[in-house]
Design a protein around this motif. Structure first.
Motif: not given
Length: 334
Positions: A50, A61-62, A65, A246, A250, A252
């Motif tokens: 990330i 984003a985390e 993911a 993405s 950010t 990924i």
């Protein structure tokens, strides 16, 4: 019939010599490459990286993911972080001089420039997954007690016992860094050098240690481990989903740890080609020699030599030409 057997003997010896030399060289290269390979996860594990600067966007984003990785049925999932770096101007790329964040590096005796890269932050459980093998109880205790784990690298000495975790003003650790700059903060930490397999995560501390030292950090990757690694179809779908997830702020990306590139197919190919050359040269030369030895066969038959005897003559000629040529080729190649 030396006009037939000598060229065959020479061809066999030369081909086996070349093959042995190539196989040995490939094996040495493969062994060295395997020892230098830096693992990012256990074999078959998946790493979701990330990237982004805004903490809120990175947190979003985390979560995305994690959701995507959970769809691949992992056994476990671990978080890896790094210190937050000062924000950069989107136009010029220069760090914001007003930022309160610092740029960190580890100063280890004998480390040269090897420790100027990322400082990774993870729990001991995550470290075991990150390096693809279980760290020792001693290493785990050293990490939990506030120390630093250093993984194998030619650039630092294995007898290092302490290191200084230094924080510098924004922009210090760029291309102009000379090593004479004075850090804003410096923390002396015990160092444990971990033997064995290399890892892309060269310098590791725990989140508790980072918090104690006042280091702000953010997630940079998730490491998922599996009992049965995802197949190609699952990885293709996961890659496509992370690209879709993405955003402009950010990114990924995912990779599956495959380990060092296998050399076995090339070894098998060289061995197979060599076997064809040896058998072909021996077969052709012996066939021609037998054709030219018709007078000898007739003489043997006239004095009572059996068919079995004549075949034994041919067999021993094959053993001498092919066997001795192969042996000399292997020895000289080695």
């Amino acid at each position: 019939n030396p006009s037939r057997t000598v060229p065959a003997f020479t061809a066999i010896t030369a081909s086996v010599f070349i093959a042995t030399f190539v196989l040995s060289s490939m094996a040495l290269t493969d062994g060295g490459g395997s020892r230098r390979y830096s693992w990012s996860a256990p074999l078959g594990g998946v790493v979701a990286s990330i990237s982004g600067s805004d903490p809120k966007h990175v947190a979003d984003a985390e979560r995305e993911a994690r959701r995507l990785l959970a769809g691949t049925d992992p056994d476990e999932m671990f978080t890896v972080s790094t210190p937050r770096w000062p924000d950069r101007d989107p136009q010029t790329g220069t760090p914001d001089p007003t930022s309160t964040l610092l740029e960190y590096r580890l100063d280890v005796a004998g480390c040269k420039n090897a420790c100027d890269g990322a400082i990774w932050i993870a729990t001991p459980e995550a470290v075991r997954a990150m390096v693809g093998e279980r760290i020792s109880a001693h290493d785990e205790d050293a990490l939990r007690s506030g120390g630093v784990l250093l993984f194998p690298n030619e650039s630092f000495t294995a007898d290092a016992t302490t290191a200084a975790l230094q924080g510098f003003p924004p922009g210090t650790l760029g291309g102009s860094y000379t090593g004479t700059e004075i850090p804003t903060v410096s923390h002396d930490l015990p160092v444990t050098v971990v033997g064995g397999t290399r890892s892309r995560y060269g310098t590791i501390i725990t989140p508790q240690t980072a918090e104690r030292l006042g280091i702000e950090f953010q997630v940079v990757s998730l490491v998922a481990t599996y009992r049965t690694p995802p197949d190609v179809a699952v990885m293709d779908r996961l890659t496509a989903d992370t690209e879709t997830a993405s955003t402009p702020t950010t990114t990924i990306s995912v990779i599956q740890e495959q380990g060092p590139a296998p050399v076995a197919p090339w070894l098998s190919l060289v061995t197979g080609v060599t076997a064809l050359i040896v058998l072909g040269a021996a077969g052709i030369s012996l066939g021609l020699s037998r054709f030219e030895r018709r007078a000898d066969d007739a003489t043997l038959a006239a004095v009572g030599g059996s068919v079995l005897l004549r075949r034994h003559v041919n067999a021993w000629q094959a053993v001498i030409v092919a066997g001795l040529g192969s042996a000399l080729g292997v020895l000289s190649g080695l």
